[in-house]
Enzyme design. Structure first.
Site, PDB file in Angstrom:
ATOM      1  N   TRP A 186     -34.375 -52.958  33.113  1.00 43.18           N
ATOM      2  CA  TRP A 186     -34.696 -53.957  32.309  1.00 43.18           C
ATOM      3  C   TRP A 186     -35.370 -53.197  31.126  1.00 43.18           C
ATOM      4  O   TRP A 186     -35.412 -53.668  29.934  1.00 43.18           O
ATOM      5  CB  TRP A 186     -36.011 -54.645  32.983  1.00 43.18           C
ATOM      6  CG  TRP A 186     -36.464 -55.776  31.917  1.00 43.18           C
ATOM      7  CD1 TRP A 186     -36.047 -57.194  31.620  1.00 43.18           C
ATOM      8  CD2 TRP A 186     -37.729 -55.670  31.210  1.00 43.18           C
ATOM      9  NE1 TRP A 186     -37.128 -57.751  30.836  1.00 43.18           N
ATOM     10  CE2 TRP A 186     -38.052 -56.795  30.441  1.00 43.18           C
ATOM     11  CE3 TRP A 186     -38.482 -54.536  31.012  1.00 43.18           C
ATOM     12  CZ2 TRP A 186     -38.932 -56.937  29.725  1.00 43.18           C
ATOM     13  CZ3 TRP A 186     -39.601 -54.664  30.361  1.00 43.18           C
ATOM     14  CH2 TRP A 186     -39.803 -55.705  29.556  1.00 43.18           C
ATOM     15  N   HIS A 187     -36.182 -52.054  31.314  1.00 36.70           N
ATOM     16  CA  HIS A 187     -36.760 -51.499  30.137  1.00 36.70           C
ATOM     17  C   HIS A 187     -35.946 -50.864  29.171  1.00 36.70           C
ATOM     18  O   HIS A 187     -36.397 -50.694  27.958  1.00 36.70           O
ATOM     19  CB  HIS A 187     -37.876 -50.419  30.922  1.00 36.70           C
ATOM     20  CG  HIS A 187     -39.086 -50.803  31.332  1.00 36.70           C
ATOM     21  ND1 HIS A 187     -39.051 -51.584  32.649  1.00 36.70           N
ATOM     22  CD2 HIS A 187     -40.188 -50.941  30.617  1.00 36.70           C
ATOM     23  CE1 HIS A 187     -40.415 -51.789  32.791  1.00 36.70           C
ATOM     24  NE2 HIS A 187     -40.972 -51.619  31.559  1.00 36.70           N
ATOM     25  N   GLY A 188     -34.825 -50.470  29.357  1.00 36.30           N
ATOM     26  CA  GLY A 188     -33.850 -50.013  28.342  1.00 36.30           C
ATOM     27  C   GLY A 188     -32.411 -49.118  28.836  1.00 36.30           C
ATOM     28  O   GLY A 188     -32.648 -48.898  30.022  1.00 36.30           O
ATOM     29  N   PHE A 190     -37.939 -52.577  24.074  1.00 42.75           N
ATOM     30  CA  PHE A 190     -37.539 -53.160  25.305  1.00 42.75           C
ATOM     31  C   PHE A 190     -37.264 -54.674  25.254  1.00 42.75           C
ATOM     32  O   PHE A 190     -36.663 -55.243  26.099  1.00 42.75           O
ATOM     33  CB  PHE A 190     -38.640 -53.065  26.370  1.00 42.75           C
ATOM     34  CG  PHE A 190     -39.060 -51.643  26.539  1.00 42.75           C
ATOM     35  CD1 PHE A 190     -38.109 -50.790  26.492  1.00 42.75           C
ATOM     36  CD2 PHE A 190     -40.231 -51.223  26.742  1.00 42.75           C
ATOM     37  CE1 PHE A 190     -38.382 -49.089  26.643  1.00 42.75           C
ATOM     38  CE2 PHE A 190     -40.706 -49.917  26.982  1.00 42.75           C
ATOM     39  CZ  PHE A 190     -39.725 -48.995  27.045  1.00 42.75           C
ATOM     40  N   SER A 192     -36.157 -52.979  37.577  1.00 47.97           N
ATOM     41  CA  SER A 192     -36.954 -53.078  36.575  1.00 47.97           C
ATOM     42  C   SER A 192     -36.700 -51.787  35.514  1.00 47.97           C
ATOM     43  O   SER A 192     -36.989 -52.083  34.353  1.00 47.97           O
ATOM     44  CB  SER A 192     -38.526 -52.786  37.278  1.00 47.97           C
ATOM     45  OG  SER A 192     -39.332 -53.138  36.350  1.00 47.97           O
TER      46      SER A 192
END
Length: 473
Positions: A323-325, A473, A320
């Protein structure tokens, strides 16, 4: 097109008017599809091709999954690989290349990897995950395959939640495009009030707090004290909440005006979470449940091993973070959350026995103590989320624990504290169902609430900051 722009304030009423004027469901959906693509193309028109590509890939893959039972694993795998390849190239390639080059330098090997000058397409992580979720749902037969391409394309690109969520599920939103929605004044009034609440969170709370937070996190010189760092870190929690929850409420409200029900994305996470587990049941719900349903539970399978559960929950939050960056700060932040949750799993039985023995769950002070502890645990993880580098994150935490001078400095702006108090009062009323006034006097309650919110927004809103945090994002 930003929600907090004049363009959207003109675009949205026109779309609603035309939408309800069109009598045919087929043409309504087509109009919404065109409006959604127009909404998205206001940023970078050419990137609409990526949105279309992801839509076509997952649509064809889902048809193949439905038709070829013996080959559906391979079809799903190809769909996932194709979509994640698009996401990797535009979001992570340059970052990965820099990290590989740095590792090679440490090994004494000099390499040059060409850098691609591309802008990050807005919302790419959101719509790709939404499309992949549909393919996986079809694979597990959780939803019937959609054979109308235009209806499916609308599901992927529906403009209220296209660029920053909620990450919708086909089991919820896709089915709603098969229903002709009639105009409901009650639903429209609720939707507009929800939109205004979202604008209040974004323009009044988040954007005003951002000025204070940025003045610390962007200037970590010797003058920054531990006290100012602590207050800025507390304020960042509410800035992030106001910014992202604000977007979600505007999205949910605007969809409601047109008769659509989007999933809840926030349920008062900062004031009322009694544990980190509870926090992630209330915060960014659409992403948390996406990772749990499509990563954590498939990994855990039928295993009864607590060690395996712990590994899977940590790994899920580690992913996760990615996923955010493309920044190690996000990975560190969510790895800390993963560690918190592993600790929660390990101590769950003991804590339940302890609370049962002393009947602590019935005591209000115990709940509030848990909420305070949870808030500060979350705050320390989010220090890295906001920090420009991992090193800056450690600098902030080190100063908080070594020097609390300047603690009062940021409380000079009484308006910020007043608005946070208003936020607490409203969320307290919702959390404890003290909203009977709204049910008894529906029209007058929502009218007064909308007028009050609009007045506060116009008077105290910070209109100088436009971007939403989660757009990156």
């Amino acid at each position: 097109m930003l929600f907090n722009s004049l363009d959207f304030l003109l675009f949205f009423p026109v779309v609603c008017l035309v939408y309800y004027v069109i009598p045919s469901l087929k043409w309504r959906n087509l109009f919404l599809l065109l409006a959604s693509y127009y909404f998205y193309m206001n940023w970078e028109p050419v990137y609409a091709l990526l949105l279309l590509a992801s839509t076509v890939i997952t649509f064809l893959a889902s048809l193949g999954i439905d038709r070829y039972e013996t080959k559906k694993k391979w079809i799903l795998a190809l769909s996932i690989i194709a979509n994640l390849s698009i996401l990797f190239f535009f979001k992570y390639f340059n970052w990965a290349a820099d990290n590989v080059a740095s590792l090679m330098d440490l090994a004494g090997i000099s390499i040059h990897i060409p850098e691609f000058k591309v802008l990050l397409p807005v919302g790419i992580s959101f719509y790709i995950f939404q499309a992949l979720g549909y393919s996986i749902d079809v694979y597990y037969k959780s939803v019937k395959v959609e054979k109308n391409f235009f209806t499916y394309a609308l599901f992927v690109s529906f403009f209220p939640q296209l660029v920053a969520g909620p990450i919708e599920r086909s089991t919820n939103l896709l089915q709603q495009f098969h229903v002709k929605h009639k105009f409901s004044s009650e639903q429209a009034i609720k939707g507009v009030t929800l939109m205004l609440w979202g604008y209040f969170l974004k323009l009044v709370i988040a954007d005003n707090l951002a000025v204070l937070v940025d003045s610390v996190y962007n200037h970590l010189d010797i003058q920054t004290t531990g006290g100012s760092a602590l207050v800025a870190s507390i304020f960042f929690c509410f800035q992030l909440y106001g910014d992202f929850a604000g977007y979600s409420f505007i999205a949910i409200g605007s969809a409601a005006v047109m008769g659509y029900k989007l999933m809840d994305n926030f349920r008062r996470p900062y004031f009322f979470s009694v544990s980190v587990q509870d926090f992630w049941k209330r915060n960014h719900i659409s992403l948390t449940t996406w990772f749990m349903d499509y990563v954590y539970y498939p990994l855990v399978g039928s295993s009864t091993s607590q060690k395996w559960w712990c590994f899977c929950i940590f790994f899920t939050f580690f992913l996760s973070g990615f996923w955010h960056g493309a920044n190690w700060t996000y990975v560190v932040s969510f790895s800390i959350f993963g560690i918190y949750l592993v600790v929660c799993i390990l101590k769950e039985k003991r804590q339940k026995k302890f609370e049962k023995k002393y009947q602590l769950k019935k005591k209000e002070w115990w709940l509030w103590l848990n909420r305070v502890v949870t808030f500060f645990l979350v705050m320390f993880a989010l220090v890295f989320f906001r920090a420009n580098t991992v090193s800056d994150g450690f600098t902030i935490i080190r100063r908080i624990f070594t020097n609390l001078d300047g603690l009062v400095l940021f409380f000079n702006d009484k308006r910020v504290l007043l608005f946070l108090l208003l936020l607490f009062v409203v969320e307290y009323a919702i959390e404890y169902k003290k909203t009977s006034l709204a049910e008894r006097h529906f029209l007058s309650f929502y009218t007064v609430s909308s007028i009050a919110l609009a007045y506060i927004i116009l008077l105290f809103g910070n209109f100088g900051r436009n971007e939403f945090i989660y757009f990156q994002f």
